[in-house]
Write a protein that holds these residues in place. Structure first.
Motif, PDB file in Angstrom:
ATOM      1  N   VAL A   1       0.845  -1.201   0.000  1.00 52.86           N
ATOM      2  CA  VAL A   1       0.000   0.000   0.000  1.00 52.86           C
ATOM      3  C   VAL A   1       0.878   1.247   0.000  1.00 52.86           C
ATOM      4  O   VAL A   1       0.592   2.237  -0.685  1.00 52.86           O
TER       5      VAL A   1
ATOM      6  N   ALA B   1       0.611   4.256  -2.454  1.00 53.66           N
ATOM      7  CA  ALA B   1       0.260   5.578  -1.932  1.00 53.66           C
ATOM      8  C   ALA B   1       1.293   6.622  -2.334  1.00 53.66           C
ATOM      9  O   ALA B   1       0.952   7.759  -2.681  1.00 53.66           O
TER      10      ALA B   1
ATOM     11  N   LEU C   1       0.771   7.528  -5.830  1.00 55.14           N
ATOM     12  CA  LEU C   1      -0.413   8.384  -5.921  1.00 55.14           C
ATOM     13  C   LEU C   1      -0.067   9.819  -5.560  1.00 55.14           C
ATOM     14  O   LEU C   1      -0.403  10.767  -6.287  1.00 55.14           O
TER      15      LEU C   1
ATOM     16  N   LEU D   1     -14.053  -0.057  -1.118  1.00 58.86           N
ATOM     17  CA  LEU D   1     -12.867   0.255  -1.916  1.00 58.86           C
ATOM     18  C   LEU D   1     -13.253   0.550  -3.353  1.00 58.86           C
ATOM     19  O   LEU D   1     -12.780   1.529  -3.966  1.00 58.86           O
TER      20      LEU D   1
ATOM     21  N   ALA E   1     -14.860   3.924  -3.581  1.00 55.64           N
ATOM     22  CA  ALA E   1     -13.876   4.999  -3.472  1.00 55.64           C
ATOM     23  C   ALA E   1     -13.145   5.178  -4.798  1.00 55.64           C
ATOM     24  O   ALA E   1     -12.933   6.307  -5.270  1.00 55.64           O
TER      25      ALA E   1
ATOM     26  N   ALA F   1     -13.278   8.419  -7.102  1.00 52.52           N
ATOM     27  CA  ALA F   1     -12.074   9.168  -7.478  1.00 52.52           C
ATOM     28  C   ALA F   1     -12.003   9.306  -8.992  1.00 52.52           C
ATOM     29  O   ALA F   1     -11.695  10.386  -9.522  1.00 52.52           O
TER      30      ALA F   1
ATOM     31  N   VAL G   1      -7.457   4.268 -10.320  1.00 48.33           N
ATOM     32  CA  VAL G   1      -7.176   5.611  -9.796  1.00 48.33           C
ATOM     33  C   VAL G   1      -5.849   6.136 -10.344  1.00 48.33           C
ATOM     34  O   VAL G   1      -5.762   7.269 -10.837  1.00 48.33           O
TER      35      VAL G   1
ATOM     36  N   LEU H   1      -5.172   9.362 -12.897  1.00 54.22           N
ATOM     37  CA  LEU H   1      -4.303  10.497 -12.573  1.00 54.22           C
ATOM     38  C   LEU H   1      -3.263  10.696 -13.666  1.00 54.22           C
ATOM     39  O   LEU H   1      -2.979  11.818 -14.080  1.00 54.22           O
TER      40      LEU H   1
ATOM     41  N   PHE I   1      -6.112   3.400   2.001  1.00 50.93           N
ATOM     42  CA  PHE I   1      -5.562   3.796   0.704  1.00 50.93           C
ATOM     43  C   PHE I   1      -6.671   4.310  -0.219  1.00 50.93           C
ATOM     44  O   PHE I   1      -6.520   5.344  -0.878  1.00 50.93           O
TER      45      PHE I   1
ATOM     46  N   MET J   1      -9.380   5.668   0.613  1.00 47.66           N
ATOM     47  CA  MET J   1      -9.805   6.991   1.086  1.00 47.66           C
ATOM     48  C   MET J   1      -8.799   8.058   0.668  1.00 47.66           C
ATOM     49  O   MET J   1      -9.174   9.138   0.214  1.00 47.66           O
ATOM     50  N   THR J   2      -7.523   7.731   0.812  1.00 45.58           N
ATOM     51  CA  THR J   2      -6.497   8.687   0.396  1.00 45.58           C
ATOM     52  C   THR J   2      -6.644   9.005  -1.093  1.00 45.58           C
ATOM     53  O   THR J   2      -6.578  10.170  -1.502  1.00 45.58           O
ATOM     54  N   ALA J   3      -6.872   7.954  -1.887  1.00 53.62           N
ATOM     55  CA  ALA J   3      -7.020   8.164  -3.326  1.00 53.62           C
ATOM     56  C   ALA J   3      -8.199   9.077  -3.609  1.00 53.62           C
ATOM     57  O   ALA J   3      -8.121  10.001  -4.435  1.00 53.62           O
TER      58      ALA J   3
END
Lengths: 965, 114
Positions: free
Chosen positions: A666, A670, A673, A760, A763, A767, A918, A922, B81, B83-85
């Motif tokens: 992760v 992260a 990201l 997940l 989310a 995003a 995600v 980006l 993760f 949530m962060t995204a």
């Protein structure tokens, strides 16, 4: 009798609402017919009830709804309910017919009649309720539907103001009533009317009685427009006339007096009741009658007249003698009949002349003789002219005032005087209505030439006027039984002898009537002087203005308070939430746990070893680095990765290998990201201007950190009893796996996990939706030029690495049931590998080769996980039950096949898809940016670069950091 | 050992709280990441830190760590993760729509100085 007809009686209008809406496309006629049929069916049902009710029976049916709150679906049918239901349905038929002609062709009749039916249902609920809480519920329905109906012509300011005012006043009264009824129910020990009405003596002895009485009266007075709450009713005249005729004269405004009549045995019979109700009623009676004469708008005149008559009914109920209560019930009937007909006649005149100003409308008797005749009869009844129904109840009222024992000596003249003065003024405004509208010369520049209305628009008025005459001439025959049944229901005791007749002999009440008639005509004749005096001396306090001022002031104060409290700043919210959490935690600790001495538990802490101290030092550096250098964003990310790495190592140290693997992978995702995001964000943030705020935040953060540390320490130094013994013991025999964490995730708590991967997925989709179509300017320039725009090392490395990493991911996935691994970790590893490939080769290059649609993959993953659960249901087992077996392939170790593996596959796919979705979204923002910039290049700018260059600036730091992690 | 574990958790949490109170979205993301570390780790150590063996019930092992907090935290890490995204996407969207990366949408101190 069964309960079905009674329930149907209440539900008919509500059931008709959807039908009315459904037939709307078939035209106005169909809408009107459906609504009319619903009302007519109600009358037919009432006819079925009539024999029993008129014989004095009371029917109560109850069905428990929320028994612990004392709220039951309990309905009651007795004389009073019957009378009001008859008014609601009977006048309802006429109103539907009338409205079909009254409303302009362009209006949506279905919307209007639908709301009207909903109102009728609410009103029926009020009058049929046996449970007072149920009654209150419907009471609010009438307030709300009344609001909607007053605001029907919502494009006009007057309608909106009037509706708001009516809702504020009646809604506020409803709150008072709620409080009053709750106290009443508590005092009586039940919310059922049967119990409440039977315990009047006990109620009056209760010390809470005065409070309860005042609260209930507030509800009744606001609803029935009693002084000083009367002002909403004239403003409610902004509603279409059918609404005024139905709600604001015949039914809804009667709900207040209905309530007084309904609770009469419980509330009356004491000084307070007499004082409050008689005073309020008398003031309202006189004030309404006085103001009615001064109105030039005839609908305003009728509105104040309604207020006055409601005051009269209230006054009679307050007089607190059996005969006065009977008179009140009789006047409820009579007023509903003549006032509804008057309003409808007024509506006809309004439509046919285009005006409501009595200074312009004159001499209509010549243009519309039939309507004029009807109006004159109804107005005469309002004035109390003999042979009309209004005369009878007014005569009964006069007789009551004379005979009432409350005052002696000169005081005995007070009530008769009130009666005569009020009667006199009623005659005056009735005379004005008749004289100004139908005679008094010729119309003054009206927008239209008046003529008779369509036949069927006048029919409702005709029927009601016939009733005015019939009751007036043959009272005993027409309403005798109904009045007896209704009065018996009000009094709940033996009735006094009621003699309905026109001629009672030449007595004092008759003299009073003659005085009122003669005096009233004289008063009207000298009205110009009254108006002049009124204009000169009347106080400049107008309730509507005062209301609006209060309303504006209150909402202004509320806005100011909100502006003070809420600065629309998420920073403030976060600060408040954190501070509140800290305060609650501190409070619980200091009050509950015996202060700071209770911090350390009985277990002695163990000494840290050297690697732990080293790791702690690294954690301090990493964490403080992030906190201090957060404005140098790239540096902050590097420090963040240090902190994350230490956390992962701590998971290893404390026997959580699955967690360590998850945290590590992760962490990589992260950091990628954040780096990708940083491409579009300012690289550095400026210093903060508000130093005071920084100090405050610092103290808050220190408190939260200290509190969390204390909490952790307190927890770790206390003995611990695990609840996981079952999971450890059952993992192998029941779940077929030795990795207990994984067995818990995919088996014992599989449903939980299903929810979590759904979160997940949501989310990730969220995003993606936020980023879709977004175009941002990258802030990082190509400082190094074109030389290393794609990192050659990474690219060369990734080509052989990708298949290898994917293979590792599959291996970790497969072994997860027994050894550290599983869908989550394997998914993370695969996702990181795919994203690295993207970064190394550029989006376009990778997209050509990795042809997966990640949104579909997300769906597939969720689908597989759900199906794995459903499959067990097909076999008759609970959702997500898993099973396992061993297969023995030749020449190999036995292979275990667990059905949970299918579920884990779903997790695997969801995790891969979410992360790749995600991160690629980006990354794609830069290609999109290049596309969008292409059509309009700056003068002299170089040609747009190829797509795969665009991922470069972010790729370089990723390569560095990801490799470092 | 309990002491430095607690201090570490407190440090992460305090730094996270400090950062989520900063005015720009990037700091808030950093802060929430730190807070997620702290909370995940706190839940993890609720299973205590004195166990010697991972919760793998292989033959010949004993003294297993508590698997339940681990299972809870494992999904929590992945979800944080997510949530962060989401937060990063929200921050970028806000930047695109309002032109500033301040979380209350108003330009002011803390902005990039040109």
């Amino acid at each position: 009798m069964s309960s079905v007809p009674l329930a149907l009686l209440l539900l008919l209008p509500f059931l008709a609402v959807p039908v009315v809406v459904a037939v709307a496309p078939a035209g106005r006629q169909a809408v009107a017919i459906v609504a009319g049929l619903a009302m007519a069916a109600g009358v037919a049902l009432l006819a079925w009830f009539a024999p029993a009710v008129l014989a004095g029976e009371t029917l109560v049916v109850a069905e428990p709804w929320l028994p612990e709150w004392g709220l039951d679906l309990a309905l009651r049918m007795d004389g009073l309910s019957f009378l009001f239901a008859l008014l609601i349905y009977g006048i309802g038929i006429l109103i539907v017919l009338y409205a079909a002609y009254y409303l302009p062709q362009t209006d949506r009749l279905a919307r209007f009649l639908g709301t009207l039916l909903a109102f009728a249902g609410g009103m029926l609920g009020v009058v049929l309720a046996e449970n007072v809480l149920l009654m209150l519920l419907f009471w609010e329905v009438t307030s709300l539907t009344s609001f909607l109906l007053i605001a029907y012509k919502s494009q006009y300011h007057d309608s909106r103001i009037g509706a708001r005012m009516a809702l504020a006043v009646t809604g506020g009264g409803g709150l008072a009533l709620l409080a009053g009824l709750l106290i009443l129910g508590d005092m009586a020990g039940s919310y059922e009317l049967s119990v409440i009405l039977a315990s009047g003596e006990a109620l009056r002895a209760d010390p809470r009685f005065p409070l309860m009485l005042v609260l209930v009266l507030l509800g009744a007075f606001t609803k029935s427009a009693q002084f000083p709450f009367h002002f909403w009713l004239p403003n409610a005249m902004a509603a279409p006339t059918p609404v005024s005729a139905y709600l604001h004269s015949a039914t809804m405004v009667k709900a207040g007096v209905f309530l007084l009549a309904r609770l009469y045995p419980a509330l009356s019979g004491n000084e307070l009741w007499f004082g409050l109700v008689v005073t309020t009623g008398a003031i309202t009676f006189l004030l309404g009658a006085y103001l009615a004469l001064l109105k030039h708008d005839f609908k305003g005149l009728l509105a104040y007249s309604t207020i006055s008559h409601l005051g009269l009914i209230t006054l009679m109920l307050g007089l607190d003698t059996p005969t006065s209560a009977v008179a009140a019930v009789f006047h409820i009937i009579n007023h509903a009949v003549f006032k509804a007909s008057l309003f409808m006649a007024a509506g006809i005149i309004d439509v046919e002349t285009g005006s409501r100003d009595m200074r312009k409308i004159n001499g209509l008797a010549k243009y519309m003789p039939v309507t004029a005749a009807l109006g004159i009869v109804a107005a005469a009844s309002m004035a109390g002219v003999p042979f009309l129904n209004g005369f009878l109840s007014k005569e009964m009222f006069f007789a009551e005032t004379v005979a009432h024992p409350a005052f002696e000596g000169v005081g005995a003249l007070i009530l008769p005087a009130v009666g005569v003065v009020g009667g006199l003024m009623s005659v005056a405004y009735s005379a004005r209505f008749v004289h100004d509208v139908f005679y008094n010369g010729e119309p003054v520049d009206l927008p239209k030439t008046p003529k008779e209305p369509p036949r069927f628009m006048r029919l409702p008025v005709e029927l009601l006027v016939v009733l005015v005459l019939a009751v007036g001439i043959l009272p005993q025959l027409i309403v005798g039984d109904l009045l007896k049944a209704a009065s018996a229901a009000v009094l709940q005791t033996d009735l006094p002898p009621i003699k309905l007749a026109i001629w009672h002999g030449f007595n004092l009440p008759l003299v009073m009537s003659i005085v009122a008639l003669g005096g009233g005509l004289f008063y009207y004749w000298s009205r110009d002087r009254v108006m002049t005096l009124h204009e000169r001396f009347a106080l400049e306090i107008s309730s509507p203005v005062a209301f609006e001022r209060l309303y504006a002031r209150l909402s202004g104060a509320a806005a100011l308070a909100m502006a003070r409290l809420d600065r629309n700043s998420p920073r403030q919210y976060v600060g408040l939430v954190l501070a509140a959490g800290l305060a609650l935690g501190a409070w619980a600790w200091l009050v509950g746990a015996g202060g700071l001495r209770g911090l350390a538990g009985p277990l002695a802490p163990t000494a840290p070893d050297a690697p732990a101290l080293l790791a702690f030092a690294a954690l301090v550096v990493g964490t403080l680095g992030v906190a201090v250098l957060h404005r140098q964003r790239l540096a902050a990310i590097v420090f963040l990765s240090v902190a994350g790495l230490i956390v992962a190592l701590a998971f290893v140290r404390f026997s959580g290998p699955d967690l360590a693997l998850t945290q590590l992978s992760v962490e990589v995702a992260a950091i990628m990201l954040l780096l990708l995001a940083l491409r579009y964000l300012p690289q550095q943030a400026g210093p903060e201007a508000d130093g005071q705020r920084a100090w405050r935040d610092g103290w808050l953060a220190a408190g939260i950190g200290g509190g969390t540390a204390a909490l952790s320490y307190a927890m770790l130094t206390r003995p611990f009893e695990t609840i996981s013994a079952y999971h450890l013991a059952a993992a192998k025999p029941l779940g077929g796996g030795t990795n207990v964490v994984n067995v818990i995730l995919v088996d014992f708590r599989g449903f939980d996990t299903l929810g979590e991967i759904a979160v997940l997925a949501i989310a990730a989709l969220g995003a993606q939706a936020l980023l879709a179509g977004l175009s941002l300017r990258p802030r990082v320039g190509n400082a190094q030029g074109d030389a290393d725009r794609l990192p050659v090392m990474l690219r060369q490395m990734m080509q052989p690495m990708l298949p290898l990493v994917l293979a590792v991911s599959v291996y970790i996935f497969l072994r997860g049931h027994n050894l550290p691994g599983g869908g989550f970790i394997a998914g993370l590893i695969a996702a990181v590998a795919i994203v690295l490939q993207y970064l190394a080769a550029g989006i376009a290059f990778a997209q050509e080769r990795v042809r997966a649609d990640f949104v579909r993959m997300l769906g597939a993953g969720l689908g597989i996980a759900s199906l794995a659960g459903i499959a067990s249901m097909v076999l008759g087992l609970p959702f997500l039950t898993s099973g396992f077996t061993y297969v023995y392939p030749p020449l190999m170790e036995p292979v275990e096949l667990a059905s949970a593996l299918v579920f884990d596959l779903g997790i695997y796919l969801v995790v891969i898809a979410s992360i790749v979705l995600v991160l690629t979204e980006l990354g794609q923002m830069s290609t999109r940016e290049a596309h969008e910039a292409a059509p309009a290049p700056e003068p002299g700018a170089p040609a747009p670069v190829p797509h795969d260059r665009e991922a470069q600036p972010a790729a370089a730091p990723v390569a560095a950091v990801a490799g470092g992690s | 050992m309990e002491t430095i574990v607690s201090l570490g958790v407190g440090l992460l949490m305090g730094a996270g709280a400090w950062l989520v109170l900063r005015p720009t979205s990037f700091s808030v993301v950093l802060g929430l990441t730190l807070m997620a570390y702290a909370i995940n780790f706190l839940i993890f150590v609720a299973g205590r830190i004195d166990r010697t063996s991972p919760p793998l019930t292989l033959k010949g092992t004993s003294g297993w760590a508590d698997p339940l907090p681990q299972a809870l935290v494992l999904t929590a890490i992945v979800i944080s993760f997510g949530m962060t995204a989401y937060l990063v996407a929200l921050a970028l969207r806000a930047l695109g729509d309002t032109g500033t990366d301040r979380i209350d949408g108003r330009a002011g101190d803390g902005d990039e100085r040109p």
